[in-house]
Design an enzyme around this catalytic site. Structure first.
Site, PDB file in Angstrom:
ATOM      1  N   VAL A 194      43.189  25.622   9.353  1.00 20.07           N
ATOM      2  CA  VAL A 194      41.926  25.826  10.082  1.00 20.07           C
ATOM      3  C   VAL A 194      40.744  25.619   9.129  1.00 20.07           C
ATOM      4  O   VAL A 194      40.705  26.187   8.038  1.00 20.07           O
ATOM      5  CB  VAL A 194      41.839  27.249  10.688  1.00 20.07           C
ATOM      6  CG1 VAL A 194      40.549  27.396  11.500  1.00 20.07           C
ATOM      7  CG2 VAL A 194      43.044  27.561  11.553  1.00 20.07           C
ATOM      8  N   LYS A 206      43.544  25.823  16.625  1.00 20.25           N
ATOM      9  CA  LYS A 206      42.929  26.577  15.527  1.00 20.25           C
ATOM     10  C   LYS A 206      42.398  27.929  16.001  1.00 20.25           C
ATOM     11  O   LYS A 206      42.533  28.928  15.291  1.00 20.25           O
ATOM     12  CB  LYS A 206      41.809  25.742  14.906  1.00 20.25           C
ATOM     13  CG  LYS A 206      42.347  24.528  14.139  1.00 20.25           C
ATOM     14  CD  LYS A 206      41.223  23.558  13.814  1.00 20.25           C
ATOM     15  CE  LYS A 206      41.684  22.400  12.965  1.00 20.25           C
ATOM     16  NZ  LYS A 206      40.659  21.341  12.876  1.00 20.25           N
TER      17      LYS A 206
HETATM   18  N1  HSE Z   1      41.554  16.418  12.948  1.00 22.10           N
HETATM   19  C1  HSE Z   1      41.100  17.653  12.390  1.00 22.10           C
HETATM   20  C2  HSE Z   1      39.597  17.731  12.519  1.00 22.10           C
HETATM   21  C3  HSE Z   1      41.498  17.736  10.944  1.00 22.10           C
HETATM   22  O1  HSE Z   1      38.953  16.712  12.769  1.00 22.10           O
HETATM   23  O2  HSE Z   1      39.049  18.823  12.395  1.00 22.10           O
HETATM   24  C4  HSE Z   1      41.167  19.061  10.305  1.00 22.10           C
HETATM   25  O3  HSE Z   1      41.968  20.072  10.820  1.00 22.10           O
END
Ligand code: HSE
Ligand code: NAP
Length: 438
Positions: free
Chosen positions: A131, A204
């Site tokens: 996260v 998250k």
């Molecule tokens: N794809 C995720 C983002 C990566 O853009 O936040 C980081 O967790």
């Protein structure tokens, strides 16, 4: 010099390469980095060009062999996806090896299964990189804020969508053009739908909620809406009204008389949201993330920084590796876990149904440009107990008008019922956009 720790790295993509670079260049970093050694690395394609140089003798396409290798003491899972990542994490735990992972998709769905297995095997599964990219937020929630009763955790926790929204707001860029940049910069998930549809942010906030409130929630029941239907027009209207549009993730203790021993009710959601320009989250731009934690007695603290990308995420992964290296350096025996670092659940939580959430709302309606339309819309809201903060008519073309409404806080049940009635008015041609507002 203390005992060396053999690392088995599963994945050498954006994050894995960032981790390898730190381990290969320990000078100027904490001395524990020198005690960490990459001994096996699993990839999918042995011939793919890499941004980091790894001896071919330690590369393999067989991740299980990495876990089973006796020289591997700590497994670092940065391959992504649900399977085989989940099974590999469980295999490492069964083999008595601690795990560091950046895989929020697995932890949000299988975190309890993994934590139970890790506790009974006496090993750690650390997830700082899952996260907020480089932002330390997992360990602060597990340890530094442990003396607080947490009321609310909210924030911008997807770098890709914040990068896209910033470009849309500042440059009027079209969403579809910006997503390619986010992929090239290593921000986006393997399937960028996870970012733009809000699924990554939902993973998250499920993880943050579990740590903040002490127990897991059902990930798949989190009301989730991404930015794929968002138009620059609404970002522009929001700006005119004094707001920025952000993809917010929120987990909040529900205001109700709580019965002792009963599961704690939570409002958890992910939605595009109008944030007042003067709010601390409004200025969080580009790939940056920010998480606001409200607790008693601390009040409000904000964690801010780069939310995705190789370097920031590798920084968080290596922090976890060093935690394990530190424990190993003092010779802590297995089966004696530090309960704060292990971060076990200690109570039950449950998701409240979304009709009971109390929120402000933004909506844009397409209507006929005839006298009395605004009055009729206002009457329906009034009849349902929905109080209006502002109602504005924007440029009308021919016989059409665009009416933008921001409500005061109201239960989502009342709001949704009133909206159904409004959509039925003969002057209303349709609901063009709808967002949350704080
Ligand atoms: N794809 C995720 C983002 C990566 O853009 O936040 C980081 O967790
Ligand atoms: P990535 O660039 O796609 O890298 C994935 C790596 O795993 C690649 O090296 C790939 O091998 C390897 N791999 C995938 N499946 C494999 C398999 N079955 N066997 C062996 N190797 C396999 O992904 P990433 O961006 O680094 O993300 C990795 C994890 O970190 C994901 O869980 C993601 O959600 C998380 N994360 C990413 C970021 C970020 O900013 N990118 C931030 C926080 C968390 P090849 O290279 O040979 O294809």
């Amino acid at each position: 010099m203390g005992k060396r720790i053999g690392i088995g790295l599963l994945g050498l993509g954006t994050v894995g390469s960032g981790v390898a670079k730190i381990i290969q260049n320990p000078n100027g970093r904490n001395p524990l980095v020198k005690q960490v050694e990459l001994v096996r690395v699993a990839v999918r394609d042995l011939n793919r060009p890499r941004s980091v140089s790894i001896p071919t003798s330690i590369l393999t396409q067989d991740p299980q062999s990495v876990i089973d290798d006796p020289s591997v003491e700590l497994v670092v899972e940065v391959m992504g996806g649900l399977e085989p990542a989940r099974s590999l994490i469980l295999r490492a735990i069964s083999a008595g090896k601690s795990v560091v992972t950046a895989n929020k998709a697995v932890i949000a769905r299988h975190g309890e299964e993994i934590a139970t297995a890790a506790n009974s095997a006496g090993v750690y599964v650390l997830i700082e990189a899952a996260v907020g990219g480089g932002i330390p937020i997992i360990e602060p929630l597990k340890q530094s804020l442990g003396g607080n009763k947490i009321k609310k955790v909210s924030g911008i926790i997807n770098g890709t969508t914040n990068y896209i929204l910033t470009k849309m707001a500042k440059e009027g860029a079209a969403y579809i053009d910006v997503i390619k940049d986010a992929q090239n910069l290593g921000y986006a998930e393997a399937d960028p739908e996870a970012d733009v549809e809000g699924f990554d942010a939902a993973d998250k906030i499920a993880i943050l909620s579990g740590l903040a409130f002490g127990g897991p929630i059902e990930r798949d029941k989190i009301p989730t809406e991404g930015i794929s239907n968002l138009l620059s027009r609404d970002i522009d209207y929001a700006k005119e009204l004094g707001y920025e549009v952000k993809l917010l993730a929120v987990a909040e203790k529900f205001q109700t008389n709580q019965t002792e021993g009963k599961a704690i009710p939570l409002a958890v959601w992910v939605r595009p949201t109008l944030v007042p320009s003067e709010h601390p989250l409004a200025g969080v731009s580009g790939v940056n993330n920010a998480i606001l934690v409200e607790g008693d007695p601390i009040g409000e603290v904000m964690f801010y920084g780069p939310g995705a990308g190789a370097g920031p995420t590798a920084s968080a992964v290596v922090a976890d590796i060093l935690n394990i290296a530190g424990i190993s350096a003092i010779g802590n025996s297995k089966n004696k876990l530090d309960p704060l670092l292990a971060g076990s659940s200690w109570r039950n939580c449950q998701l409240e149904e979304s009709r009971k959430f109390i929120q402000k709302n933004y909506l844009r309606l397409k209507t006929q440009d005839t006298p009395g339309v605004i009055g009729k819309i206002g009457s329906v809201f009034g009849d349902h107990g929905v109080s209006i903060q502002s109602i504005v008519q924007f440029d009308s073309q021919e016989n059409d008008a665009e009416i933008v409404v921001i409500t005061h806080e109201v239960s989502q049940g009342q709001f949704v019922d009133s909206l159904e009635k409004i959509k039925g008015l003969s002057e209303v041609k349709g609901l063009a956009a709808q967002m949350a507002c704080i």
